[in-house]
Motif scaffolding. Structure first.
Motif, short mmCIF file in Angstrom:
data_model
loop_
_atom_site.label_atom_id
_atom_site.label_comp_id
_atom_site.label_asym_id
_atom_site.label_seq_id
_atom_site.Cartn_x
_atom_site.Cartn_y
_atom_site.Cartn_z
N ARG A 296 4.70 22.55 4.01
CA ARG A 296 3.45 21.87 4.46
C ARG A 296 2.86 22.85 5.58
O ARG A 296 3.18 22.60 6.86
N PHE B 183 12.79 27.81 12.55
CA PHE B 183 13.33 26.55 12.11
C PHE B 183 12.51 25.77 11.20
O PHE B 183 11.53 25.26 11.67
N ARG C 210 11.83 22.43 9.17
CA ARG C 210 12.33 21.12 8.87
C ARG C 210 11.27 20.33 7.93
O ARG C 210 10.14 20.40 8.25
N ASP C 211 11.55 19.61 7.17
CA ASP C 211 10.71 19.06 5.96
C ASP C 211 9.46 19.96 5.77
O ASP C 211 8.50 19.27 5.53
N VAL D 21 9.39 24.02 12.85
CA VAL D 21 9.28 23.05 13.88
C VAL D 21 9.50 23.99 15.27
O VAL D 21 9.32 23.50 16.19
N ASP D 22 10.17 25.27 15.33
CA ASP D 22 10.49 25.83 16.40
C ASP D 22 10.78 27.48 16.02
O ASP D 22 10.93 27.39 14.81
N GLN D 23 10.81 28.37 16.84
CA GLN D 23 11.00 29.47 16.70
C GLN D 23 11.68 30.27 17.97
O GLN D 23 11.12 29.93 19.16
N THR D 24 12.61 31.01 17.86
CA THR D 24 13.14 31.60 19.13
C THR D 24 12.95 33.15 18.91
O THR D 24 12.79 33.67 17.85
N ARG E 161 16.42 14.01 18.27
CA ARG E 161 16.34 15.21 17.64
C ARG E 161 15.63 16.22 18.26
O ARG E 161 15.79 17.29 18.04
N GLN F 133 17.10 20.03 18.84
CA GLN F 133 16.44 21.25 18.61
C GLN F 133 16.28 21.97 19.99
O GLN F 133 16.30 23.32 19.95
N ARG G 181 19.34 23.68 20.39
CA ARG G 181 19.58 24.72 19.14
C ARG G 181 18.84 25.93 19.48
O ARG G 181 19.58 27.21 19.29
N HIS G 182 17.61 25.57 20.02
CA HIS G 182 16.77 26.82 20.14
C HIS G 182 17.44 28.03 21.32
O HIS G 182 17.57 29.12 21.02
N HIS G 183 18.06 27.20 22.39
CA HIS G 183 18.58 28.08 23.42
C HIS G 183 19.85 28.93 22.96
O HIS G 183 20.24 29.96 23.31
N ASP H 62 23.91 21.20 14.11
CA ASP H 62 23.19 20.87 12.78
C ASP H 62 24.09 19.56 12.09
O ASP H 62 23.30 18.71 11.64
N GLU I 245 22.60 16.38 13.70
CA GLU I 245 21.38 16.11 13.14
C GLU I 245 21.33 15.51 11.84
O GLU I 245 20.73 14.31 11.37
N SER J 61 8.01 12.15 12.23
CA SER J 61 7.95 13.25 11.15
C SER J 61 7.29 12.82 9.87
O SER J 61 7.07 13.97 9.15
N ARG J 62 7.29 11.65 9.36
CA ARG J 62 6.82 11.51 7.96
C ARG J 62 5.44 10.75 8.07
O ARG J 62 5.34 9.66 8.73
#
Lengths: 246, 231
Positions: free
Chosen positions: A30, A220, A222-223, A227-230, B110, B114, B117-119, B166, B169, B230-231
């Motif tokens: 998307r 990252f 999702r669906d 949603v994010d990136q490092t 979530r 996230q 997870r990023h960190h 992961d 989630e 999210s949807r």
């Protein structure tokens, strides 16, 4: 990371991919935007079904998006004809699969030479290039072995050599370490990393954080959306600051 | 973390001054757990009190030279022989944070996952880069080898955390799907009951929303996994 602003090797613009239609419609992607620059390794992570493999197959010209643009080395795959795409796939894009996909009847050197020969290079020149590519990756001892005479890790390293032989600067790797044990997987990643350090652009799809950590950037999904990136932090002092607080 | 046993291990290779011990401890562990000189001397004093080390002279500046005793060697051997206890884990801030995020008002768990997870992945990227620089270690260099082991421990630890996130989630998504299915099932049953009542309307009079009066909030909303976002 590149200092001056070079041109991205791969650009994905507003990419969407819808499978099926009506009630069974699935939005696999998307609106993805992603630029990958020479010298950069980008890892794409996300749960299964997040669209990461779809993204890679579209970037490699193996599938077409529902809307948006895929630009590889200044050619838009969405408007190019089949012949142009085929040429681009031979000359610019290397693909590495989980199960290596080497041709069993050909030696390592012949496998690496194949895309060059298909592209019209003479057999002798292609062979010379292939051996040079293998040597550059410390794989020359494998040149005359057949795939079934090599370990999984060796086959995957040869597959990387094949993906990057000639002037190709874009390597797309779909779970390349999936079938390998932890240490062998690491050696494959180290090779991919060194190829990117030497100027290639790489996109790595993986669900293994330890392998994604070799990348400059982790995206990252999702669906079907980012949603994010490092970014890799620039600090080398990371082990002194916070560690003292513990 | 056992500074005590770390110092004993270094003293086993020979007598050392406090400042020497500090330098060696850090070069062996890549300064991952920096020590200050105060910690070193406090620890040495305790070791001396417990008979594990003795002082053996001073340098010109009056710094004491420390030597390991037989009792110290015995203690060290015991330390190497016995496993590190994992059954009484130290408090883990992240586990506590996620536990508290379940059902916390205004918090999407979530997002919490996230941002961690990023960190965590970024830390892994940094460790991996240090490791890539450290892999041409000479196998004879004790400090290089030790540093590589410590670095890899950090990578594996952050990896375990990323995988656990992961998993959290995925678990939450599954719980919320289960909840959606249960809800559907319940609606069906309610409709079925209405049909069975056979009041001639053929089930056409249905409440737009099968009024969940006095129901417990659904697990999805309890874990902060509303579908609105999210949807």
């Amino acid at each position: 990371m590149p200092d001056q602003a070079p041109h991205p090797v791969l650009q994905l613009k507003d990419l969407t991919r819808v499978h099926g239609s009506g009630a069974t419609e699935v939005h696999a992607l998307r609106g993805i935007n992603l630029d990958v620059f020479p010298g950069e390794l980008v890892a794409v992570m996300g749960p299964s079904g997040s669209g990461k493999s779809t993204l890679l197959t579209i970037a490699g010209g193996l599938d077409t998006p529902t809307s948006g643009q895929v630009i590889v080395e200044n050619t838009d795959l969405t408007t190019a004809d089949r012949k142009q795409i085929a040429a681009l796939r031979r000359r610019s894009i290397g693909y590495v699969f989980q199960d290596y996909n080497l041709i069993p009847a050909l030696t390592a050197a012949e496998n690496v030479a194949l895309p060059r020969e298909l592209d019209g290079t003479s057999a002798r020149k292609a062979r010379t290039e292939a051996v040079a590519a293998l040597r550059e990756m410390d794989l020359d001892s494998l040149a005359d072995r057949f795939p079934d005479e090599m370990s999984g890790g060796q086959q995957q390293r040869v597959a990387i050599a094949r993906a990057l032989v000639g002037d190709r600067r874009l390597v797309l790797a779909d779970e390349p370490t999936g079938a390998l044990d932890s240490e062998t997987g690491e050696s494959v990643l180290a090779l991919l990393r060194s190829r990117c350090d030497a100027g290639a652009a790489g996109v790595l799809v993986t669900h293994e954080p330890r392998f994604a950590a070799w990348a400059d950037r982790v995206v990252f999904l999702r669906d079907g959306a980012v949603v994010d990136q490092t970014l890799r932090s620039q600090a080398d002092s990371l082990l002194t600051g916070q560690a003292a607080e513990r | 973390m056992s500074i005590r046993h770390g110092l004993l291990a270094l003293l086993e290779s020979g007598p050392r001054y406090g400042s020497q011990l500090r330098t060696e401890f850090e070069s062996r562990t890549g300064a991952t757990w920096p020590l200050n000189v105060g910690q070193v001397y406090t620890t040495l004093n305790r070791l001396e009190r417990d008979g594990m080390v003795v002082q053996d002279g001073e340098d010109d500046a009056g710094h004491a030279l420390y030597v390991i005793t037989d009792a110290g060697r015995e203690e060290l051997r015991n330390w190497f022989r016995s496993p590190v206890d994992r059954r009484s884990p130290p408090r883990d801030e992240l586990a506590i944070k996620l536990a508290m995020a379940v059902g916390a008002p205004g918090i999407d768990i979530r997002d919490v996952i996230q941002s961690q997870r990023h960190h965590t992945v970024q830390a892994m990227q940094d460790y991996t880069r240090l490791k890539a620089q450290a892999t041409d270690v000479s196998p004879d260099n004790r400090d290089d080898v030790a540093w590589l082991l410590v670095l890899e421990q950090l990578i594996f630890q952050t990896e375990a955390e990323a995988r656990w996130l992961d998993h959290c989630e995925a678990r939450l998504v599954r719980l919320s799907l289960m909840n959606t299915q249960k809800e559907k099932q319940r609606r069906k049953e309610q409709e079925g009951a209405a049909d069975a009542a056979g009041d001639g309307t053929d089930g056409q009079i249905r409440p737009a929303d099968p009024a969940p009066t006095g129901e417990k909030p659904s697990p999805a909303s309890r874990v902060g996994l509303g579908r609105s976002r999210s949807r």
